[in-house]
Structure formats: C-alpha cells, structure tokens
Scaffold this motif. Structure first.
Motif, PDB file in Angstrom:
ATOM      1  N   ILE A   1       0.118  14.311   0.912  1.00  0.00           N
ATOM      2  CA  ILE A   1       0.916  13.101   0.667  1.00  0.00           C
ATOM      3  C   ILE A   1       1.503  12.586   1.984  1.00  0.00           C
ATOM      4  O   ILE A   1       1.422  11.395   2.297  1.00  0.00           O
ATOM      5  CB  ILE A   1       2.030  13.380  -0.364  1.00  0.00           C
ATOM      6  CG1 ILE A   1       1.424  13.601  -1.756  1.00  0.00           C
ATOM      7  CG2 ILE A   1       3.054  12.239  -0.392  1.00  0.00           C
ATOM      8  CD1 ILE A   1       2.402  14.179  -2.778  1.00  0.00           C
ATOM      9  N   GLY A   2       2.085  13.477   2.757  1.00  0.00           N
ATOM     10  CA  GLY A   2       2.673  13.084   4.038  1.00  0.00           C
ATOM     11  C   GLY A   2       1.638  12.542   5.007  1.00  0.00           C
ATOM     12  O   GLY A   2       1.894  11.557   5.723  1.00  0.00           O
ATOM     13  N   LEU A   3       0.455  13.150   5.010  1.00  0.00           N
ATOM     14  CA  LEU A   3      -0.619  12.691   5.893  1.00  0.00           C
ATOM     15  C   LEU A   3      -1.018  11.258   5.563  1.00  0.00           C
ATOM     16  O   LEU A   3      -1.067  10.397   6.446  1.00  0.00           O
ATOM     17  CB  LEU A   3      -1.834  13.621   5.766  1.00  0.00           C
ATOM     18  CG  LEU A   3      -3.081  13.208   6.533  1.00  0.00           C
ATOM     19  CD1 LEU A   3      -2.859  13.406   8.028  1.00  0.00           C
ATOM     20  CD2 LEU A   3      -4.281  14.012   6.071  1.00  0.00           C
ATOM     21  N   VAL A   4      -1.283  11.000   4.292  1.00  0.00           N
ATOM     22  CA  VAL A   4      -1.722   9.657   3.890  1.00  0.00           C
ATOM     23  C   VAL A   4      -0.639   8.622   4.201  1.00  0.00           C
ATOM     24  O   VAL A   4      -0.927   7.563   4.779  1.00  0.00           O
ATOM     25  CB  VAL A   4      -2.095   9.617   2.389  1.00  0.00           C
ATOM     26  CG1 VAL A   4      -2.348   8.185   1.932  1.00  0.00           C
ATOM     27  CG2 VAL A   4      -3.314  10.477   2.132  1.00  0.00           C
ATOM     28  N   MET A   5       0.596   8.926   3.847  1.00  0.00           N
ATOM     29  CA  MET A   5       1.665   7.948   4.057  1.00  0.00           C
ATOM     30  C   MET A   5       1.954   7.732   5.543  1.00  0.00           C
ATOM     31  O   MET A   5       2.235   6.601   5.973  1.00  0.00           O
ATOM     32  CB  MET A   5       2.907   8.360   3.273  1.00  0.00           C
ATOM     33  CG  MET A   5       2.640   8.282   1.768  1.00  0.00           C
ATOM     34  SD  MET A   5       4.026   8.723   0.750  1.00  0.00           S
ATOM     35  CE  MET A   5       4.951   7.199   0.806  1.00  0.00           C
ATOM     36  N   SER A   6       1.870   8.785   6.327  1.00  0.00           N
ATOM     37  CA  SER A   6       2.084   8.644   7.773  1.00  0.00           C
ATOM     38  C   SER A   6       0.996   7.805   8.422  1.00  0.00           C
ATOM     39  O   SER A   6       1.280   6.906   9.225  1.00  0.00           O
ATOM     40  CB  SER A   6       2.121  10.021   8.440  1.00  0.00           C
ATOM     41  OG  SER A   6       3.204  10.771   7.971  1.00  0.00           O
ATOM     42  N   ILE A   7      -0.248   8.101   8.090  1.00  0.00           N
ATOM     43  CA  ILE A   7      -1.362   7.338   8.661  1.00  0.00           C
ATOM     44  C   ILE A   7      -1.283   5.873   8.204  1.00  0.00           C
ATOM     45  O   ILE A   7      -1.573   4.953   8.971  1.00  0.00           O
ATOM     46  CB  ILE A   7      -2.718   7.957   8.248  1.00  0.00           C
ATOM     47  CG1 ILE A   7      -2.825   9.399   8.715  1.00  0.00           C
ATOM     48  CG2 ILE A   7      -3.884   7.128   8.775  1.00  0.00           C
ATOM     49  CD1 ILE A   7      -3.199   9.624  10.136  1.00  0.00           C
ATOM     50  N   GLU A   8      -0.877   5.656   6.961  1.00  0.00           N
ATOM     51  CA  GLU A   8      -0.710   4.277   6.472  1.00  0.00           C
ATOM     52  C   GLU A   8       0.364   3.556   7.280  1.00  0.00           C
ATOM     53  O   GLU A   8       0.224   2.371   7.610  1.00  0.00           O
ATOM     54  CB  GLU A   8      -0.353   4.260   4.985  1.00  0.00           C
ATOM     55  CG  GLU A   8      -0.234   2.875   4.404  1.00  0.00           C
ATOM     56  CD  GLU A   8      -1.522   2.074   4.453  1.00  0.00           C
ATOM     57  OE1 GLU A   8      -1.497   0.938   4.974  1.00  0.00           O
ATOM     58  OE2 GLU A   8      -2.546   2.581   3.980  1.00  0.00           O
ATOM     59  N   GLY A   9       1.438   4.248   7.620  1.00  0.00           N
ATOM     60  CA  GLY A   9       2.474   3.655   8.464  1.00  0.00           C
ATOM     61  C   GLY A   9       1.941   3.282   9.838  1.00  0.00           C
ATOM     62  O   GLY A   9       2.237   2.204  10.361  1.00  0.00           O
ATOM     63  N   LEU A  10       1.140   4.166  10.415  1.00  0.00           N
ATOM     64  CA  LEU A  10       0.534   3.855  11.714  1.00  0.00           C
ATOM     65  C   LEU A  10      -0.441   2.690  11.596  1.00  0.00           C
ATOM     66  O   LEU A  10      -0.491   1.821  12.471  1.00  0.00           O
ATOM     67  CB  LEU A  10      -0.179   5.097  12.269  1.00  0.00           C
ATOM     68  CG  LEU A  10       0.734   6.244  12.680  1.00  0.00           C
ATOM     69  CD1 LEU A  10      -0.088   7.471  13.054  1.00  0.00           C
ATOM     70  CD2 LEU A  10       1.636   5.830  13.833  1.00  0.00           C
ATOM     71  N   ASN A  11      -1.210   2.654  10.507  1.00  0.00           N
ATOM     72  CA  ASN A  11      -2.134   1.547  10.276  1.00  0.00           C
ATOM     73  C   ASN A  11      -1.377   0.221  10.189  1.00  0.00           C
ATOM     74  O   ASN A  11      -1.785  -0.777  10.790  1.00  0.00           O
ATOM     75  CB  ASN A  11      -2.939   1.788   8.994  1.00  0.00           C
ATOM     76  CG  ASN A  11      -3.875   0.649   8.674  1.00  0.00           C
ATOM     77  OD1 ASN A  11      -4.652   0.207   9.504  1.00  0.00           O
ATOM     78  ND2 ASN A  11      -3.785   0.155   7.446  1.00  0.00           N
ATOM     79  N   THR A  12      -0.288   0.222   9.457  1.00  0.00           N
ATOM     80  CA  THR A  12       0.528  -0.985   9.323  1.00  0.00           C
ATOM     81  C   THR A  12       1.028  -1.437  10.695  1.00  0.00           C
ATOM     82  O   THR A  12       1.005  -2.631  11.017  1.00  0.00           O
ATOM     83  CB  THR A  12       1.712  -0.722   8.373  1.00  0.00           C
ATOM     84  OG1 THR A  12       1.181  -0.387   7.084  1.00  0.00           O
ATOM     85  CG2 THR A  12       2.622  -1.925   8.255  1.00  0.00           C
TER      86      THR A  12
ATOM     87  N   SER B   1       0.828  -1.210   0.000  1.00  0.00           N
ATOM     88  CA  SER B   1       0.000   0.000   0.000  1.00  0.00           C
ATOM     89  C   SER B   1       0.863   1.262   0.000  1.00  0.00           C
ATOM     90  O   SER B   1       0.553   2.237  -0.692  1.00  0.00           O
ATOM     91  CB  SER B   1      -0.960   0.004   1.185  1.00  0.00           C
ATOM     92  OG  SER B   1      -0.242  -0.136   2.383  1.00  0.00           O
ATOM     93  N   ILE B   2       1.952   1.257   0.726  1.00  0.00           N
ATOM     94  CA  ILE B   2       2.869   2.410   0.733  1.00  0.00           C
ATOM     95  C   ILE B   2       3.562   2.521  -0.621  1.00  0.00           C
ATOM     96  O   ILE B   2       3.808   3.624  -1.109  1.00  0.00           O
ATOM     97  CB  ILE B   2       3.909   2.280   1.871  1.00  0.00           C
ATOM     98  CG1 ILE B   2       3.265   2.635   3.203  1.00  0.00           C
ATOM     99  CG2 ILE B   2       5.115   3.171   1.631  1.00  0.00           C
ATOM    100  CD1 ILE B   2       3.005   4.104   3.439  1.00  0.00           C
ATOM    101  N   GLN B   3       3.867   1.398  -1.232  1.00  0.00           N
ATOM    102  CA  GLN B   3       4.501   1.431  -2.555  1.00  0.00           C
ATOM    103  C   GLN B   3       3.568   2.070  -3.582  1.00  0.00           C
ATOM    104  O   GLN B   3       3.996   2.894  -4.389  1.00  0.00           O
ATOM    105  CB  GLN B   3       4.911   0.015  -2.972  1.00  0.00           C
ATOM    106  CG  GLN B   3       6.016  -0.544  -2.101  1.00  0.00           C
ATOM    107  CD  GLN B   3       6.197  -2.045  -2.232  1.00  0.00           C
ATOM    108  OE1 GLN B   3       5.434  -2.725  -2.914  1.00  0.00           O
ATOM    109  NE2 GLN B   3       7.205  -2.580  -1.551  1.00  0.00           N
ATOM    110  N   VAL B   4       2.286   1.720  -3.528  1.00  0.00           N
ATOM    111  CA  VAL B   4       1.302   2.338  -4.424  1.00  0.00           C
ATOM    112  C   VAL B   4       1.202   3.830  -4.127  1.00  0.00           C
ATOM    113  O   VAL B   4       1.201   4.669  -5.039  1.00  0.00           O
ATOM    114  CB  VAL B   4      -0.078   1.653  -4.288  1.00  0.00           C
ATOM    115  CG1 VAL B   4      -1.169   2.458  -4.983  1.00  0.00           C
ATOM    116  CG2 VAL B   4      -0.032   0.233  -4.818  1.00  0.00           C
TER     117      VAL B   4
END
Length: 122
Positions: free
Chosen positions: A63-74, A31-34
């Motif tokens: 962009i930073g918000l989405v990727m950061s939240i995705e990291g927390l989700n992971t 998901s982060i790669q996408v």
C-alpha cells in the motif's frame, strides 16, 4: 539555540511539510483517493481474515509503495506541465514513464494481495 535544538526543530518542521503534502495529495488527487479507498478495504480484509504479522507487513508495504510512487508521479506530472504546458513528445515520454512506475507498483501490490488472500478464500 544550540545545534541539537536547531536539528530537532528542523526535523519537526520537515515532518509538518511532509504531512501537509500528504494531505494535499489526498485532497486533490483522485487516483490517491481511489487508492486510499482500496487501502481501507484491504485493511478491513486483513482484520476480517486475521492475516499474519508477515502478511500485514507485506500488505502495508505494498500500500505504501503504490501511494508513494503515485505521489512522485503526481509531482513529476506537475513539474512537467509547469515547465512545458503544451504537448511535447519528450514531456509525454516523461509522464508515461512516471505513470508506468505506478503501474508496476500497482501490479506488484495486486500480486502481493493475491498471494495473501487466495489461501484464505480457498
């Protein structure tokens, strides 16, 4: 080593761990790669359309918000799976809510992108 030196060394070490974590996320999470691919496309569009400084700030923030939240989700999903590897209603709830946070961030980013780019496309 004095207090200031220890502080600086500690912060540098912390930055190293954070960088390592970001690389692990990029290497292991589809998901982060996408999202990284989308971020690259949006950055290219920003240069192509020569967006304003304010638009750059909003785009980078989105962009930073989405990727950061995705990291927390992971992270939340990994902890939940570690604690309770079998299906459990409460673990499922926790994972769904974490995924929901990513969804909200992604929708926000899409809206920001539309606000920025629709005027350039019209």
């Amino acid at each position: 080593m004095n207090k200031i030196s220890k502080f600086v060394v500690g912060r540098l070490r912390g930055c190293g761990y954070a960088f390592k974590g970001a690389l692990l996320l990029l290497k292991t999470e589809p998901s982060i790669q996408v999202q990284t691919g989308i971020a690259i496309i949006m950055t290219a569009l920003g240069f192509y359309f020569n967006i304003t400084l304010t638009e750059w700030i909003l785009q980078i923030f989105a962009i930073g918000l989405v990727m950061s939240i995705e990291g927390l989700n992971t992270t939340i999903e990994a902890i939940a799976d570690f604690i309770h590897p079998d299906f459990h209603d409460k673990i499922g709830f926790i994972k769904d809510v974490a995924a929901g946070a990513v969804f909200i961030a992604a929708i926000t980013a899409i809206i920001i992108g539309l606000i920025i780019y629709i005027p350039y496309l019209i």
